[in-house]
Every structure is written in C-alpha cells, then in structure tokens.
Design an enzyme around this catalytic site. Structure first.
Site, PDB file in Angstrom:
ATOM      1  N   CYS A  78      27.836  78.844  10.528  1.00  0.00           N
ATOM      2  CA  CYS A  78      27.274  78.575  11.523  1.00  0.00           C
ATOM      3  C   CYS A  78      26.077  77.534  11.485  1.00  0.00           C
ATOM      4  CB  CYS A  78      26.518  79.880  12.026  1.00  0.00           C
ATOM      5  SG  CYS A  78      24.783  80.122  11.427  1.00  0.00           S
ATOM      6  N   CYS A  92      23.251  78.111   9.139  1.00  0.00           N
ATOM      7  CA  CYS A  92      23.579  78.236   7.856  1.00  0.00           C
ATOM      8  C   CYS A  92      23.991  76.890   7.028  1.00  0.00           C
ATOM      9  CB  CYS A  92      24.796  78.898   7.627  1.00  0.00           C
ATOM     10  SG  CYS A  92      24.816  81.090   7.813  1.00  0.00           S
ATOM     11  N   ASP A 117      12.262  72.431  15.736  1.00  0.00           N
ATOM     12  CA  ASP A 117      13.334  72.701  16.683  1.00  0.00           C
ATOM     13  C   ASP A 117      13.549  71.328  17.115  1.00  0.00           C
ATOM     14  OD1 ASP A 117      14.288  75.065  18.863  1.00  0.00           O
ATOM     15  OD2 ASP A 117      14.591  72.835  19.377  1.00  0.00           O
ATOM     16  N   HIS A 141      22.691  85.059   6.527  1.00  0.00           N
ATOM     17  CA  HIS A 141      23.065  85.145   8.117  1.00  0.00           C
ATOM     18  C   HIS A 141      22.845  86.514   8.498  1.00  0.00           C
ATOM     19  CE1 HIS A 141      25.318  83.603  11.416  1.00  0.00           C
ATOM     20  NE2 HIS A 141      25.617  85.051  11.569  1.00  0.00           N
ATOM     21  N   ASN A 177      15.371  85.152  21.277  1.00  0.00           N
ATOM     22  CA  ASN A 177      16.409  85.149  22.429  1.00  0.00           C
ATOM     23  C   ASN A 177      17.500  86.154  21.605  1.00  0.00           C
ATOM     24  OD1 ASN A 177      14.994  83.806  24.169  1.00  0.00           O
ATOM     25  ND2 ASN A 177      15.670  81.870  23.424  1.00  0.00           N
ATOM     26  N   GLY A 214      19.660  84.811  26.221  1.00  0.00           N
ATOM     27  CA  GLY A 214      19.807  83.219  26.359  1.00  0.00           C
ATOM     28  C   GLY A 214      19.852  82.648  24.824  1.00  0.00           C
ATOM     29  N   HIS A 262      22.617  82.912  14.794  1.00  0.00           N
ATOM     30  CA  HIS A 262      22.083  83.147  13.696  1.00  0.00           C
ATOM     31  C   HIS A 262      20.413  83.476  13.770  1.00  0.00           C
ATOM     32  CE1 HIS A 262      21.387  81.978   9.075  1.00  0.00           C
ATOM     33  NE2 HIS A 262      20.172  82.398   9.500  1.00  0.00           N
ATOM     34  N   HIS A 310      16.820  83.880  14.862  1.00  0.00           N
ATOM     35  CA  HIS A 310      15.809  82.782  14.767  1.00  0.00           C
ATOM     36  C   HIS A 310      14.686  83.245  15.624  1.00  0.00           C
ATOM     37  CE1 HIS A 310      18.671  81.277  17.859  1.00  0.00           C
ATOM     38  NE2 HIS A 310      17.494  80.791  18.435  1.00  0.00           N
ATOM     39  N   HIS A 337      11.455  81.680  17.579  1.00  0.00           N
ATOM     40  CA  HIS A 337      10.894  80.234  17.982  1.00  0.00           C
ATOM     41  C   HIS A 337       9.220  80.789  17.825  1.00  0.00           C
ATOM     42  CE1 HIS A 337      14.262  78.751  20.283  1.00  0.00           C
ATOM     43  NE2 HIS A 337      14.646  79.959  20.132  1.00  0.00           N
TER      44      HIS A 337
HETATM   45  P1  5GP Z   1      18.227  79.909  21.182  1.00  0.00           P
HETATM   46  O1  5GP Z   1      18.750  79.438  22.787  1.00  0.00           O
HETATM   47  O2  5GP Z   1      19.531  80.134  20.452  1.00  0.00           O
HETATM   48  O3  5GP Z   1      17.302  80.932  21.201  1.00  0.00           O
HETATM   49  O4  5GP Z   1      17.731  78.515  20.377  1.00  0.00           O
HETATM   50  C1  5GP Z   1      18.424  77.668  19.750  1.00  0.00           C
HETATM   51  C2  5GP Z   1      17.397  76.511  19.343  1.00  0.00           C
HETATM   52  O5  5GP Z   1      18.098  75.589  18.316  1.00  0.00           O
HETATM   53  C3  5GP Z   1      17.153  75.674  20.459  1.00  0.00           C
HETATM   54  O6  5GP Z   1      15.908  75.607  21.081  1.00  0.00           O
HETATM   55  C4  5GP Z   1      17.517  74.277  20.071  1.00  0.00           C
HETATM   56  O7  5GP Z   1      16.927  73.278  20.499  1.00  0.00           O
HETATM   57  C5  5GP Z   1      17.591  74.425  18.585  1.00  0.00           C
HETATM   58  N1  5GP Z   1      18.609  73.741  17.757  1.00  0.00           N
HETATM   59  C6  5GP Z   1      20.016  73.800  18.180  1.00  0.00           C
HETATM   60  N2  5GP Z   1      20.648  72.837  17.145  1.00  0.00           N
HETATM   61  C7  5GP Z   1      19.747  72.437  16.404  1.00  0.00           C
HETATM   62  C8  5GP Z   1      19.745  71.608  15.264  1.00  0.00           C
HETATM   63  O8  5GP Z   1      20.738  71.322  14.618  1.00  0.00           O
HETATM   64  N3  5GP Z   1      18.491  71.622  14.597  1.00  0.00           N
HETATM   65  C9  5GP Z   1      17.412  72.024  14.677  1.00  0.00           C
HETATM   66  N4  5GP Z   1      16.327  71.716  14.226  1.00  0.00           N
HETATM   67  N5  5GP Z   1      17.436  72.860  15.848  1.00  0.00           N
HETATM   68  C10 5GP Z   1      18.423  72.962  16.785  1.00  0.00           C
HETATM   69 ZN    ZN Z   2      24.267  81.587  10.127  1.00  0.00          ZN
END
Ligand code: 5GP
Ligand code: ZN
Length: 117
Positions: A2, A5, A28, A44, A82, A88, A93, A95, A97
């Site tokens: 992913c 990862c 982010d 992961h 999320n 959403g 993986h 995370h 925020h």
């Molecule tokens: P989710 O919607 O899954 O809670 O949040 C995913 C977050 O990952 C989003 O805020 C998006 O901006 C961030 N994101 C997606 N791809 C990348 C990336 O390649 N690098 C970084 N630093 N953030 C990413």
């Molecule tokens: Zn992962």
C-alpha cells in the site's frame, strides 16, 4: 504494497516530522489545516477496527510527543481517524490525522437524528 507502506520503506518520499521504531509522522500531501500531519504504524494495519490495543497504547505517547514538538500541545488539536467506507477512509493503512494551528470548524457534519441501536 500500500501507499503508506511505500512511505515506510522510503519508496515514496514523505516529509517526516517524527519517527521511532513503530511509528512515523509526516505531513499530509493535501493539508486541510495549517498543521495537518498523518501518524501511521510502520507495520501495516488496514484500519482502526483492526488495530491492537498494544499498538494504540504505544501510539498515544507518540502523538503527544508530536503535539509538543509542533507546538500544538497547548493551543489544541484534533485527531481524526476515518474508518472504512462510511468513515471516508481512502488509504487503507491505519492513520491518525493530527490537525491544528487554527480554530477548526466542525461544520462538515450535519444534524441527524440518532439511529436506534
Ligand atoms: P483518509 O481519507 O484515508 O482518512 O486520508 C488519507 C490522507 O492521505 C488524505 O488526507 C490525503 O491527502 C493523504 N495522502 C494521500 N496520498 C498521500 C501521499 O502520497 N503522501 C502524503 N503525505 N499524504 C497522502
Ligand atoms: Zn500499508
């Protein structure tokens, strides 16, 4: 593998702020607040629903240290996880925020009657 990862492995660059054996904090790519950092376990885990209590126990002081390091420990911040489709979640993986650096609105949620459980 992913996308997060790949960040752990260094295959995709990231702007890291704090790291230890278990976790990484990085900016982010599309910030939604003046401070918008993602905290991930290096190992992961798909989502919050699957994470162990042990990992969460270790993540708590990591996030607290991150808040102190970035100066939002006193001004305040918001943690968002999320989880799954309705939550959403786009990157599967786990995370957290970490959002701060300004008074954050809470306006994107709508008033809804509670569903009876
Ligand atoms: P989710 O919607 O899954 O809670 O949040 C995913 C977050 O990952 C989003 O805020 C998006 O901006 C961030 N994101 C997606 N791809 C990348 C990336 O390649 N690098 C970084 N630093 N953030 C990413
Ligand atoms: Zn992962």
């Amino acid at each position: 593998m992913c996308i997060f990862c790949k960040i752990v492995e260094g295959e995709i660059p990231s702007n890291k702020i704090l790291e230890n054996d278990e976790f990484i904090a990085f900016h982010d790519l599309y910030p939604k607040a003046p401070i918008h950092i993602l905290v991930i376990p290096k190992q992961h885990v798909d989502c919050f629903q699957d994470v162990s209590a042990q990992t969460m126990a270790a993540m708590t002081p990591f996030i607290q240290e991150l808040a102190t390091l970035t100066g939002i420990d006193k001004s305040g911040y918001r943690l968002i996880v999320n989880n799954g489709d309705d939550g959403g979640q786009e990157v599967h993986h786990l995370h957290f925020h970490v959002l701060g650096g300004a008074k954050l609105p809470f306006g994107h949620l709508v008033d809804e009657p509670h569903k009876s459980l």
